[in-house]
Scaffold this motif. Structure first.
Motif, PDB file in Angstrom:
ATOM      1  N   THR A  54      -2.512   0.559  -4.115  1.00 22.81           N
ATOM      2  CA  THR A  54      -3.241   0.292  -3.510  1.00 22.81           C
ATOM      3  C   THR A  54      -4.118   0.425  -4.873  1.00 22.81           C
ATOM      4  O   THR A  54      -5.540  -0.468  -4.489  1.00 22.81           O
ATOM      5  CB  THR A  54      -3.820   1.953  -2.193  1.00 22.81           C
ATOM      6  N   GLN A  55      -4.254   1.437  -5.633  1.00 22.57           N
ATOM      7  CA  GLN A  55      -5.721   1.585  -6.414  1.00 22.57           C
ATOM      8  C   GLN A  55      -5.758  -0.090  -7.145  1.00 22.57           C
ATOM      9  O   GLN A  55      -7.192  -0.523  -7.793  1.00 22.57           O
ATOM     10  CB  GLN A  55      -4.940   2.829  -7.075  1.00 22.57           C
ATOM     11  N   SER A  56      -4.716  -0.696  -7.250  1.00 28.51           N
ATOM     12  CA  SER A  56      -5.169  -1.433  -8.403  1.00 28.51           C
ATOM     13  C   SER A  56      -6.056  -2.651  -7.239  1.00 28.51           C
ATOM     14  O   SER A  56      -6.695  -3.399  -7.884  1.00 28.51           O
ATOM     15  CB  SER A  56      -3.857  -2.370  -8.909  1.00 28.51           C
ATOM     16  N   VAL A  57      -5.064  -2.837  -6.159  1.00 28.07           N
ATOM     17  CA  VAL A  57      -6.361  -3.597  -4.784  1.00 28.07           C
ATOM     18  C   VAL A  57      -7.499  -3.220  -4.749  1.00 28.07           C
ATOM     19  O   VAL A  57      -8.901  -4.035  -5.094  1.00 28.07           O
ATOM     20  CB  VAL A  57      -5.762  -3.585  -3.692  1.00 28.07           C
ATOM     21  N   ARG A  58      -8.241  -1.908  -4.879  1.00 26.96           N
ATOM     22  CA  ARG A  58      -8.981  -1.622  -4.598  1.00 26.96           C
ATOM     23  C   ARG A  58      -9.720  -1.409  -6.313  1.00 26.96           C
ATOM     24  O   ARG A  58     -10.804  -1.695  -6.086  1.00 26.96           O
ATOM     25  CB  ARG A  58      -9.576   0.511  -5.243  1.00 26.96           C
ATOM     26  N   ALA A  59      -9.348  -1.707  -7.216  1.00 22.63           N
ATOM     27  CA  ALA A  59     -10.012  -2.244  -8.630  1.00 22.63           C
ATOM     28  C   ALA A  59     -10.667  -3.642  -8.507  1.00 22.63           C
ATOM     29  O   ALA A  59     -11.177  -4.352  -9.566  1.00 22.63           O
ATOM     30  CB  ALA A  59      -8.929  -2.088  -9.722  1.00 22.63           C
ATOM     31  N   GLY A  60     -10.232  -4.524  -7.297  1.00 26.67           N
ATOM     32  CA  GLY A  60     -10.279  -5.685  -7.187  1.00 26.67           C
ATOM     33  C   GLY A  60      -9.350  -6.738  -7.335  1.00 26.67           C
ATOM     34  O   GLY A  60      -9.735  -7.881  -8.175  1.00 26.67           O
ATOM     35  N   PHE A  61      -7.770  -6.574  -7.977  1.00 30.52           N
ATOM     36  CA  PHE A  61      -6.699  -6.923  -8.269  1.00 30.52           C
ATOM     37  C   PHE A  61      -6.330  -7.986  -7.535  1.00 30.52           C
ATOM     38  O   PHE A  61      -6.291  -7.375  -6.484  1.00 30.52           O
ATOM     39  CB  PHE A  61      -5.529  -6.227  -9.773  1.00 30.52           C
ATOM     40  N   GLY A  62      -5.675  -9.207  -7.284  1.00 25.20           N
ATOM     41  CA  GLY A  62      -5.108  -9.767  -6.509  1.00 25.20           C
ATOM     42  C   GLY A  62      -3.162  -9.978  -7.045  1.00 25.20           C
ATOM     43  O   GLY A  62      -3.358  -9.522  -7.958  1.00 25.20           O
ATOM     44  N   GLY A  63      -2.304 -10.669  -5.714  1.00 27.26           N
ATOM     45  CA  GLY A  63      -1.200  -9.956  -6.688  1.00 27.26           C
ATOM     46  C   GLY A  63      -0.665  -9.009  -5.872  1.00 27.26           C
ATOM     47  O   GLY A  63      -0.790  -8.869  -5.330  1.00 27.26           O
ATOM     48  N   GLY A  64       0.422  -8.705  -6.640  1.00 29.49           N
ATOM     49  CA  GLY A  64       1.579  -7.761  -6.166  1.00 29.49           C
ATOM     50  C   GLY A  64       2.820  -7.544  -6.485  1.00 29.49           C
ATOM     51  O   GLY A  64       2.612  -7.452  -7.933  1.00 29.49           O
ATOM     52  N   VAL A  65       3.790  -7.000  -5.588  1.00 30.03           N
ATOM     53  CA  VAL A  65       5.291  -6.985  -6.903  1.00 30.03           C
ATOM     54  C   VAL A  65       6.205  -8.048  -7.204  1.00 30.03           C
ATOM     55  O   VAL A  65       6.385  -8.574  -5.759  1.00 30.03           O
ATOM     56  CB  VAL A  65       5.376  -5.404  -5.972  1.00 30.03           C
ATOM     57  N   VAL A  66       6.801  -7.441  -8.017  1.00 28.07           N
ATOM     58  CA  VAL A  66       7.825  -9.443  -8.655  1.00 28.07           C
ATOM     59  C   VAL A  66       9.454  -7.652  -8.078  1.00 28.07           C
ATOM     60  O   VAL A  66       9.052  -7.091  -9.591  1.00 28.07           O
ATOM     61  CB  VAL A  66       7.669  -9.700  -8.699  1.00 28.07           C
ATOM     62  N   VAL A  67      10.633  -8.603  -7.617  1.00 31.23           N
ATOM     63  CA  VAL A  67      11.867  -7.805  -7.493  1.00 31.23           C
ATOM     64  C   VAL A  67      12.388  -7.957  -8.639  1.00 31.23           C
ATOM     65  O   VAL A  67      12.685  -9.191  -7.891  1.00 31.23           O
ATOM     66  CB  VAL A  67      12.019  -6.660  -6.386  1.00 31.23           C
ATOM     67  N   ASP A  68      12.957  -7.744  -9.255  1.00 31.67           N
ATOM     68  CA  ASP A  68      14.470  -8.678  -9.766  1.00 31.67           C
ATOM     69  C   ASP A  68      15.348  -7.914  -9.567  1.00 31.67           C
ATOM     70  O   ASP A  68      15.391  -7.071 -10.090  1.00 31.67           O
ATOM     71  CB  ASP A  68      14.549  -8.658 -11.442  1.00 31.67           C
ATOM     72  N   TYR A  69      16.709  -9.077  -9.621  1.00 26.30           N
ATOM     73  CA  TYR A  69      17.651  -8.256  -8.442  1.00 26.30           C
ATOM     74  C   TYR A  69      17.267  -6.922  -7.373  1.00 26.30           C
ATOM     75  O   TYR A  69      18.231  -5.745  -8.023  1.00 26.30           O
ATOM     76  CB  TYR A  69      18.295  -7.640 -10.031  1.00 26.30           C
ATOM     77  N   PRO A  70      17.245  -7.419  -6.657  1.00 20.89           N
ATOM     78  CA  PRO A  70      17.129  -6.215  -6.146  1.00 20.89           C
ATOM     79  C   PRO A  70      18.517  -5.480  -5.129  1.00 20.89           C
ATOM     80  O   PRO A  70      18.501  -4.411  -4.409  1.00 20.89           O
ATOM     81  CB  PRO A  70      16.173  -7.025  -4.522  1.00 20.89           C
ATOM     82  N   ASN A  71      19.763  -6.625  -5.276  1.00 19.80           N
ATOM     83  CA  ASN A  71      20.796  -5.714  -4.916  1.00 19.80           C
ATOM     84  C   ASN A  71      21.852  -4.984  -5.787  1.00 19.80           C
ATOM     85  O   ASN A  71      22.306  -4.554  -5.338  1.00 19.80           O
ATOM     86  CB  ASN A  71      21.642  -7.349  -4.017  1.00 19.80           C
ATOM     87  N   SER A  72      21.101  -4.832  -6.890  1.00 23.03           N
ATOM     88  CA  SER A  72      21.940  -4.040  -7.952  1.00 23.03           C
ATOM     89  C   SER A  72      21.011  -2.894  -7.850  1.00 23.03           C
ATOM     90  O   SER A  72      19.894  -3.039  -8.174  1.00 23.03           O
ATOM     91  CB  SER A  72      21.980  -4.618  -8.974  1.00 23.03           C
ATOM     92  N   THR A  73      21.095  -1.727  -7.960  1.00 23.04           N
ATOM     93  CA  THR A  73      20.438  -0.250  -8.664  1.00 23.04           C
ATOM     94  C   THR A  73      20.247  -0.214 -10.005  1.00 23.04           C
ATOM     95  O   THR A  73      19.642   0.323 -10.263  1.00 23.04           O
ATOM     96  CB  THR A  73      21.765   0.760  -8.122  1.00 23.04           C
ATOM     97  N   LYS A  74      21.900  -1.051 -10.202  1.00 23.50           N
ATOM     98  CA  LYS A  74      21.713  -0.433 -12.178  1.00 23.50           C
ATOM     99  C   LYS A  74      20.301  -1.745 -12.019  1.00 23.50           C
ATOM    100  O   LYS A  74      19.431  -1.155 -13.502  1.00 23.50           O
ATOM    101  CB  LYS A  74      22.546  -0.428 -12.223  1.00 23.50           C
ATOM    102  N   ALA A  75      20.049  -2.789 -12.455  1.00 25.60           N
ATOM    103  CA  ALA A  75      19.714  -4.004 -13.040  1.00 25.60           C
ATOM    104  C   ALA A  75      18.742  -4.580 -12.480  1.00 25.60           C
ATOM    105  O   ALA A  75      17.406  -4.668 -12.569  1.00 25.60           O
ATOM    106  CB  ALA A  75      20.258  -5.494 -13.446  1.00 25.60           C
ATOM    107  N   LYS A  76      18.177  -3.453 -11.225  1.00 23.17           N
ATOM    108  CA  LYS A  76      16.279  -3.984 -10.273  1.00 23.17           C
ATOM    109  C   LYS A  76      15.637  -3.374 -11.623  1.00 23.17           C
ATOM    110  O   LYS A  76      15.781  -2.353 -12.265  1.00 23.17           O
ATOM    111  CB  LYS A  76      17.049  -3.219  -8.776  1.00 23.17           C
ATOM    112  N   LYS A  77      14.708  -4.307 -11.052  1.00 20.60           N
ATOM    113  CA  LYS A  77      13.738  -4.068 -12.423  1.00 20.60           C
ATOM    114  C   LYS A  77      12.115  -4.735 -11.389  1.00 20.60           C
ATOM    115  O   LYS A  77      12.440  -5.528 -10.813  1.00 20.60           O
ATOM    116  CB  LYS A  77      13.514  -5.012 -13.270  1.00 20.60           C
TER     117      LYS A  77
END
Lengths: 278, 131
Positions: free
Chosen positions: A175-198
């Motif tokens: 929210t704060q990043s959008v308020r500051a004018g940034f675009g973009g979003g979240v990229v999740v690597d290995y969402p199916n793993s608890t350990k390797a998820k980044k």
């Protein structure tokens, strides 16, 4: 989940990262490996022009592990960190960037339009905590993002690897990043793993509408439910393959591949029955 | 590849740093009050320096050299087509990358707030009332 093991809960960053903790970042090979792996991925997500030396800001550079990766790619970098002990370790390690002792929550003290890109490895979640009486996480995050936005060149990217404690924290940051004018979003690597998820926060500065890069280990459109004509089998009818059978092994390998673990490639020997000896 | 070096504040960093004390409108350039300065040889990367030329505030760099006491090393104005002039880039490289401040302080030109430099690391932390 309130885990005692989260470093943010133990002490403020300038105290948590003392000499002892800082030493770990030079001696512990596992820590070094994880850090540089994440830095590599962050640099990949930055999508810098090939072969041109760029000027990068490293927020929460610590002992300069991520900076080393930047140097290997031929870029110049500046680092900022709040822990003096970590910076002293960086000094001893003879890295190739300049570092500044500064608190990201107080804003980025660099001139406008300086950087071609910004990376930050496991640092931003520290800003979500109020370590002093006068700290307001929202305000600190906003100050950070707005001054960061100013210090970046138009069309550049900022990539933050973060460990948010809960979804609310991730939302607070975005929210704060959008308020500051940034675009973009979240990229999740290995969402199916608890350990390797980044989790990587990939922010774009200025007038650009690029598509967000895909996370590793995600199948196509994993965010949406796929429409199928198949009737879903309920658990009663779902056939489970027999343990140690060829199907079972294939399934297990597939599952582990999705979790980002290293899996041997399938060959004609995979799951083959052994000869019966007597 | 650049040679490894002990980390100190270079003038390129000084050129990019501004004061971010609350209420300061023009905190640039920070005045260098150096007590210990060192010169080190660093590999020359003409591509990087020429890319940086558009981002460097030349007057601030000239002033920084003056404060350190090495005013003569640098021309007052960047010459035309400076991105291609190898001699000029060499000089800029020397000023930006090879001169390091180890101890001293950076002074905000407007508020007079001093940011100490120790062990070659500038301390830009602010107090509660300055945020």
């Amino acid at each position: 989940m309130t885990s005692k093991r989260r470093p943010e809960h133990q002490a403020p960053p300038e105290i948590f990262y003392n000499e002892e903790e800082a030493m770990k970042y030079t001696t512990n090979s596992r820590m070094i490996e994880i850090q540089s792996e994440m830095s590599e991925r962050a640099i990949e997500l930055l999508n810098l022009p090939e072969g041109t030396p760029c000027l990068i800001l490293d927020v929460g550079c610590g002992s300069g592990l991520s900076g080393e990766c930047l140097t290997e790619h031929g870029h110049e970098w500046f680092g900022m960190d709040i822990s003096a002990a970590m910076l002293n370790v960086a000094r001893e390690r003879e890295i190739d960037g300049d570092v500044v002792l500064a608190d990201a929550g107080q804003g980025v003290s660099f001139r406008p339009g300086t950087f071609d890109g910004v990376i930050s490895i496991s640092a931003l979640q520290w800003l979500c905590n109020a370590d002093k009486k006068y700290h307001k996480p929202q305000k600190r995050l906003y100050t950070f993002f707005s001054t960061l936005y100013a210090s970046m060149k138009n069309g550049s990217r900022a990539v933050f690897q973060i460990y948010p404690e809960n979804p609310q924290q991730l939302e607070l940051i975005t929210t704060q990043s959008v308020r500051a004018g940034f675009g973009g979003g979240v990229v999740v690597d290995y969402p199916n793993s608890t350990k390797a998820k980044k989790i990587f926060l990939c922010l774009f500065c200025g007038n650009q509408t690029p598509t967000l890069p895909q996370g590793l280990g995600t199948g196509e459109s994993s965010q949406h439910v796929k429409y199928t004509q198949e009737r879903s089998q309920n658990s009663f009818h779902k056939r489970q393959s027999i343990k140690k059978s060829r199907d079972w092994i294939a399934e297990k390998k597939e599952r582990r591949k999705r979790q980002g673990k290293s899996v041997r490639p399938n060959t004609k020997y995979t799951g083959r029955k052994r000869k019966t000896h007597f | 590849m650049l040679l490894s070096r002990i980390l100190n504040m270079r003038l390129i960093t000084h050129n990019m740093l501004t004061s971010h004390v609350k209420g300061v409108t023009n905190g640039y350039p920070l005045i260098i009050e150096a007590t210990e300065v060192e010169e080190k040889e660093v590999d020359f990367n003409p591509e990087f320096i020429s890319r940086m030329m558009s981002r460097i505030e030349w007057p601030a760099l000239v002033k920084a050299m003056e404060w350190i006491g090495k005013k003569d090393c640098l021309p007052e104005e960047p010459i035309e087509n400076c991105e291609k002039d190898n001699d000029f880039l060499q000089k800029a490289h020397h000023a930006l990358m090879e001169i390091e401040v180890i101890t001293g302080s950076l002074k905000c030109p407007e508020s007079g707030r001093k940011f100490p430099i120790s062990n070659g690391i500038p301390n830009m932390l602010l107090n509660e009332d300055e945020v």
